[in-house]
Motif scaffolding. Structure first.
Motif, PDB file in Angstrom:
ATOM      1  N   ASP A  51       0.227   2.447  22.869  1.00 48.70           N
ATOM      2  CA  ASP A  51       0.179   1.051  22.413  1.00 48.70           C
ATOM      3  C   ASP A  51      -0.090   0.096  23.577  1.00 48.70           C
ATOM      4  O   ASP A  51      -0.687  -0.964  23.394  1.00 48.70           O
ATOM      5  CB  ASP A  51       1.509   0.659  21.754  1.00 48.70           C
ATOM      6  CG  ASP A  51       1.710   1.316  20.398  1.00 48.70           C
ATOM      7  OD1 ASP A  51       0.702   1.610  19.736  1.00 48.70           O
ATOM      8  OD2 ASP A  51       2.865   1.537  20.023  1.00 48.70           O
ATOM      9  N   ILE A  52       0.361   0.486  24.770  1.00 50.63           N
ATOM     10  CA  ILE A  52       0.261  -0.413  25.925  1.00 50.63           C
ATOM     11  C   ILE A  52      -1.098  -0.295  26.609  1.00 50.63           C
ATOM     12  O   ILE A  52      -1.769  -1.298  26.858  1.00 50.63           O
ATOM     13  CB  ILE A  52       1.397  -0.102  26.926  1.00 50.63           C
ATOM     14  CG1 ILE A  52       2.754  -0.363  26.271  1.00 50.63           C
ATOM     15  CG2 ILE A  52       1.248  -0.926  28.198  1.00 50.63           C
ATOM     16  CD1 ILE A  52       3.927   0.137  27.080  1.00 50.63           C
ATOM     17  N   VAL A  53      -1.528   0.919  26.924  1.00 50.70           N
ATOM     18  CA  VAL A  53      -2.760   1.093  27.703  1.00 50.70           C
ATOM     19  C   VAL A  53      -3.992   1.279  26.819  1.00 50.70           C
ATOM     20  O   VAL A  53      -5.115   1.257  27.332  1.00 50.70           O
ATOM     21  CB  VAL A  53      -2.644   2.291  28.671  1.00 50.70           C
ATOM     22  CG1 VAL A  53      -1.457   2.121  29.592  1.00 50.70           C
ATOM     23  CG2 VAL A  53      -2.544   3.615  27.913  1.00 50.70           C
ATOM     24  N   GLY A  54      -3.801   1.489  25.524  1.00 48.78           N
ATOM     25  CA  GLY A  54      -4.940   1.675  24.637  1.00 48.78           C
ATOM     26  C   GLY A  54      -5.095   3.126  24.222  1.00 48.78           C
ATOM     27  O   GLY A  54      -4.701   4.043  24.939  1.00 48.78           O
ATOM     28  N   ARG A  55      -5.680   3.313  23.039  1.00 48.40           N
ATOM     29  CA  ARG A  55      -5.802   4.669  22.487  1.00 48.40           C
ATOM     30  C   ARG A  55      -6.761   5.534  23.310  1.00 48.40           C
ATOM     31  O   ARG A  55      -6.501   6.715  23.513  1.00 48.40           O
ATOM     32  CB  ARG A  55      -6.316   4.601  21.044  1.00 48.40           C
ATOM     33  CG  ARG A  55      -5.578   3.645  20.140  1.00 48.40           C
ATOM     34  CD  ARG A  55      -4.170   4.102  19.852  1.00 48.40           C
ATOM     35  NE  ARG A  55      -3.533   3.139  18.964  1.00 48.40           N
ATOM     36  CZ  ARG A  55      -2.290   2.737  19.053  1.00 48.40           C
ATOM     37  NH1 ARG A  55      -1.506   3.224  20.009  1.00 48.40           N
ATOM     38  NH2 ARG A  55      -1.794   1.862  18.209  1.00 48.40           N
ATOM     39  N   ARG A  56      -7.859   4.948  23.778  1.00 51.95           N
ATOM     40  CA  ARG A  56      -8.878   5.752  24.437  1.00 51.95           C
ATOM     41  C   ARG A  56      -8.358   6.374  25.721  1.00 51.95           C
ATOM     42  O   ARG A  56      -8.499   7.582  25.944  1.00 51.95           O
ATOM     43  CB  ARG A  56     -10.113   4.902  24.726  1.00 51.95           C
ATOM     44  CG  ARG A  56     -11.258   5.697  25.325  1.00 51.95           C
ATOM     45  CD  ARG A  56     -12.479   4.830  25.521  1.00 51.95           C
ATOM     46  NE  ARG A  56     -13.662   5.621  25.820  1.00 51.95           N
ATOM     47  CZ  ARG A  56     -14.867   5.096  25.993  1.00 51.95           C
ATOM     48  NH1 ARG A  56     -15.034   3.793  25.894  1.00 51.95           N
ATOM     49  NH2 ARG A  56     -15.900   5.865  26.253  1.00 51.95           N
ATOM     50  N   LEU A  60      -7.470  10.352  26.088  1.00 54.83           N
ATOM     51  CA  LEU A  60      -8.211  11.113  27.096  1.00 54.83           C
ATOM     52  C   LEU A  60      -7.262  11.784  28.089  1.00 54.83           C
ATOM     53  O   LEU A  60      -7.443  12.961  28.444  1.00 54.83           O
ATOM     54  CB  LEU A  60      -9.174  10.179  27.830  1.00 54.83           C
ATOM     55  CG  LEU A  60     -10.192  10.830  28.772  1.00 54.83           C
ATOM     56  CD1 LEU A  60     -11.092  11.778  28.010  1.00 54.83           C
ATOM     57  CD2 LEU A  60     -11.017   9.758  29.478  1.00 54.83           C
ATOM     58  N   ALA A  61      -6.218  11.058  28.517  1.00 57.44           N
ATOM     59  CA  ALA A  61      -5.253  11.635  29.459  1.00 57.44           C
ATOM     60  C   ALA A  61      -4.516  12.815  28.829  1.00 57.44           C
ATOM     61  O   ALA A  61      -4.335  13.864  29.465  1.00 57.44           O
ATOM     62  CB  ALA A  61      -4.252  10.561  29.902  1.00 57.44           C
ATOM     63  N   CYS A  62      -4.090  12.666  27.576  1.00 58.19           N
ATOM     64  CA  CYS A  62      -3.364  13.754  26.902  1.00 58.19           C
ATOM     65  C   CYS A  62      -4.251  14.981  26.707  1.00 58.19           C
ATOM     66  O   CYS A  62      -3.794  16.118  26.874  1.00 58.19           O
ATOM     67  CB  CYS A  62      -2.845  13.266  25.548  1.00 58.19           C
ATOM     68  SG  CYS A  62      -1.451  12.116  25.668  1.00 58.19           S
ATOM     69  N   ILE A  63      -5.513  14.757  26.368  1.00 55.30           N
ATOM     70  CA  ILE A  63      -6.433  15.884  26.166  1.00 55.30           C
ATOM     71  C   ILE A  63      -6.654  16.643  27.471  1.00 55.30           C
ATOM     72  O   ILE A  63      -6.576  17.879  27.517  1.00 55.30           O
ATOM     73  CB  ILE A  63      -7.771  15.384  25.592  1.00 55.30           C
ATOM     74  CG1 ILE A  63      -7.600  14.950  24.134  1.00 55.30           C
ATOM     75  CG2 ILE A  63      -8.844  16.466  25.683  1.00 55.30           C
ATOM     76  CD1 ILE A  63      -8.827  14.299  23.543  1.00 55.30           C
ATOM     77  N   LEU A  64      -6.921  15.918  28.565  1.00 60.20           N
ATOM     78  CA  LEU A  64      -7.220  16.574  29.834  1.00 60.20           C
ATOM     79  C   LEU A  64      -5.994  17.301  30.402  1.00 60.20           C
ATOM     80  O   LEU A  64      -6.106  18.417  30.927  1.00 60.20           O
ATOM     81  CB  LEU A  64      -7.732  15.545  30.845  1.00 60.20           C
ATOM     82  CG  LEU A  64      -9.080  14.902  30.504  1.00 60.20           C
ATOM     83  CD1 LEU A  64      -9.464  13.872  31.558  1.00 60.20           C
ATOM     84  CD2 LEU A  64     -10.172  15.962  30.367  1.00 60.20           C
ATOM     85  N   ALA A 101      -2.813   7.242  15.116  1.00 56.95           N
ATOM     86  CA  ALA A 101      -2.622   5.825  15.438  1.00 56.95           C
ATOM     87  C   ALA A 101      -3.960   5.112  15.555  1.00 56.95           C
ATOM     88  O   ALA A 101      -4.117   3.970  15.092  1.00 56.95           O
ATOM     89  CB  ALA A 101      -1.836   5.698  16.740  1.00 56.95           C
ATOM     90  N   LEU A 102      -4.944   5.777  16.159  1.00 55.18           N
ATOM     91  CA  LEU A 102      -6.281   5.193  16.282  1.00 55.18           C
ATOM     92  C   LEU A 102      -6.908   4.979  14.909  1.00 55.18           C
ATOM     93  O   LEU A 102      -7.491   3.919  14.634  1.00 55.18           O
ATOM     94  CB  LEU A 102      -7.166   6.102  17.134  1.00 55.18           C
ATOM     95  CG  LEU A 102      -8.639   5.711  17.252  1.00 55.18           C
ATOM     96  CD1 LEU A 102      -8.772   4.348  17.914  1.00 55.18           C
ATOM     97  CD2 LEU A 102      -9.412   6.764  18.036  1.00 55.18           C
ATOM     98  N   LEU A 103      -6.768   5.962  14.025  1.00 59.62           N
ATOM     99  CA  LEU A 103      -7.314   5.811  12.677  1.00 59.62           C
ATOM    100  C   LEU A 103      -6.637   4.669  11.932  1.00 59.62           C
ATOM    101  O   LEU A 103      -7.294   3.905  11.214  1.00 59.62           O
ATOM    102  CB  LEU A 103      -7.136   7.121  11.901  1.00 59.62           C
ATOM    103  CG  LEU A 103      -8.047   8.282  12.291  1.00 59.62           C
ATOM    104  CD1 LEU A 103      -7.676   9.531  11.507  1.00 59.62           C
ATOM    105  CD2 LEU A 103      -9.508   7.934  12.039  1.00 59.62           C
ATOM    106  N   SER A 104      -5.329   4.551  12.093  1.00 56.18           N
ATOM    107  CA  SER A 104      -4.624   3.460  11.414  1.00 56.18           C
ATOM    108  C   SER A 104      -5.060   2.101  11.931  1.00 56.18           C
ATOM    109  O   SER A 104      -5.023   1.104  11.201  1.00 56.18           O
ATOM    110  CB  SER A 104      -3.112   3.624  11.595  1.00 56.18           C
ATOM    111  OG  SER A 104      -2.731   3.334  12.925  1.00 56.18           O
TER     112      SER A 104
END
Length: 420
Positions: A51-56, A60-64, A101-104
């Protein structure tokens, strides 16, 4: 689809691999429990951080970092390396929650159950196909290591898609407010304030990304405190009770069928796969079902939970295997609808500006259920093979009573928002 496809290739093979490394059943169980505990505590913080830094950036951080964990898993030749590989995955494997969250953020509120249903359907397809491919690769020499590297490569592919796809967070959080005026009860002033807030969301997200870690951590704790002091306790309690009820139903499913009806585990496996396939169909049918209920998510959740309770009761009292098949058929629909509706209700009451935090807290609630359910199941099985589903019926009844007691609170769907 790709996320769960990759994960489901590896997960069924992990117990076999750790045993081949010389670990005991106790050590394997401890490592599995530590992963669950890390997921429990990290899901809320990672969701709030998104929510703070943005979904993108957060996605990306979680995926990597998850890809790094699976790469380490692919090189694990000792128990220590195996355990260490679970740390980044346990902390950062929240890609599905952030994607929801991004879809919502991107879809209209009235279309959210339909989109979430299709998202869950695609995820279920990946979860059905993944074990088949993983089992095939495991037949070869070094198959587990190949499967782990393929899973990590899939995560890197997902990271590349997140980085390259032309999407913007500029419009997130405000599209739902362009619905028909008759479908909501927001005032003109509230609409103006919400549009003004969303117009500056991109600038806030970009500036927050470059804040110091201490500032971000303080903001995360402040948002979590806002959720804890909100009026969402009943929604999370219902989610917890229904999650535990469904986990209890599946906890001894194979063993109970063998003891009660004398069927082999292979048949139980086929029945579970059949239910998973029906869950995909149910996800695709959520659009017509929500239109039938005039997008009243709370009423749909109440009815699906009641139906789930009755179906588990039917399974508990089944006298033949055909009654079990009948209950499993309709239970696949009611549980899929219920899972989607509870997420939609959380986001409707809490508001999209805290969607990542809400989904993270909801995931933590479910994780607590995953920890408690095996213990309750073991105690209940001491009395009867029907003990766990009987306890599930009782918990589902409590959830239904709570929803009925708070019916007035959610009568105006979408009009109640989280108060910090």
């Amino acid at each position: 689809f790709q996320d769960l496809f990759g994960v489901s290739m590896v997960v069924p093979l992990m117990n076999l691999h750790i045993k081949s490394l010389g670990a005991s059943h106790t050590v394997a169980g401890i490592i599995g429990s530590l992963y669950g505990i890390m997921q429990l505590f990290s899901s809320t913080f990672v969701g709030c951080w998104s929510d703070i830094v943005g979904r993108r950036y957060s996605l990306l951080a979680c995926i990597l970092l998850s890809a790094m964990g699976y790469f380490i898993l692919g090189t694990s030749t000792t128990v220590f390396l195996f355990a260490f590989s679970r740390v980044p995955v346990g902390i950062f494997k929240h890609t599905l929650s952030i994607s929801k969250a991004l879809l919502s953020d991107l879809v209209l509120e009235r279309d959210r159950p339909l989109v979430m249903g299709r998202f869950n359907a695609a995820s279920s397809v990946g979860f059905i196909l993944g074990p088949v491919v993983g089992g095939y690769l495991a037949e070869f020499e070094g198959g587990f290591y190949q499967t782990s590297f393929i899973c990590a490569s899939i995560f890197l592919l997902n990271g590349g898609l997140v980085w390259m796809l032309p999407w913007s967070e500029e419009s997130t959080g405000n599209r739902e407010h362009y619905q028909d005026k008759g479908a909501n009860s927001f005032s003109a002033k509230s609409d103006h304030d919400l549009h003004l807030k969303s117009a500056t969301s991109t600038a806030v997200t970009n500036s927050n990304f470059f804040q110091s870690p201490w500032t971000q951590a303080a903001t995360v704790l402040k948002k979590i405190k806002g959720i804890a002091c909100s009026n969402l306790w009943d929604v999370f309690l219902v989610r917890f009770l229904m999650s535990v009820a469904i986990l209890l139903y599946y906890s001894n499913f194979t063993l109970a069928l063998e003891e009660r009806f004398g069927v082999k585990p292979l048949f139980a496996g086929y029945l579970l796969s059949y239910s998973s396939a029906l869950g995909v169909v149910a996800g695709c049918l959520l659009g017509p079902i929500t239109r039938l209920y005039q997008h009243n998510t709370y009423r749909l959740l109440l009815h699906s939970s009641t139906f789930t309770c009755l179906l588990i009761l039917l399974y508990t009292s089944a006298l033949s295997i055909w009654m079990v098949i009948l209950s499993s058929t309709f239970l696949a629909f009611s549980t899929t609808i219920g899972r989607t509706c509870i997420i939609d209700l959380e986001l409707t009451v809490g508001g999209n500006e805290a969607s990542g935090t809400l989904l993270g807290v909801g995931q933590s609630v479910t994780s607590v259920g995953r920890i408690i359910a095996p213990l309750l199941s073991g105690i209940a099985q001491e009395f009867s093979p029907c003990g766990p589903p009987s306890l599930a019926v009782a918990l589902a009844l409590v959830a239904i009573v709570i929803m009925n007691a708070n019916k007035q609170k959610y009568r105006s769907h979408g009009s109640v928002k989280l108060k910090n």
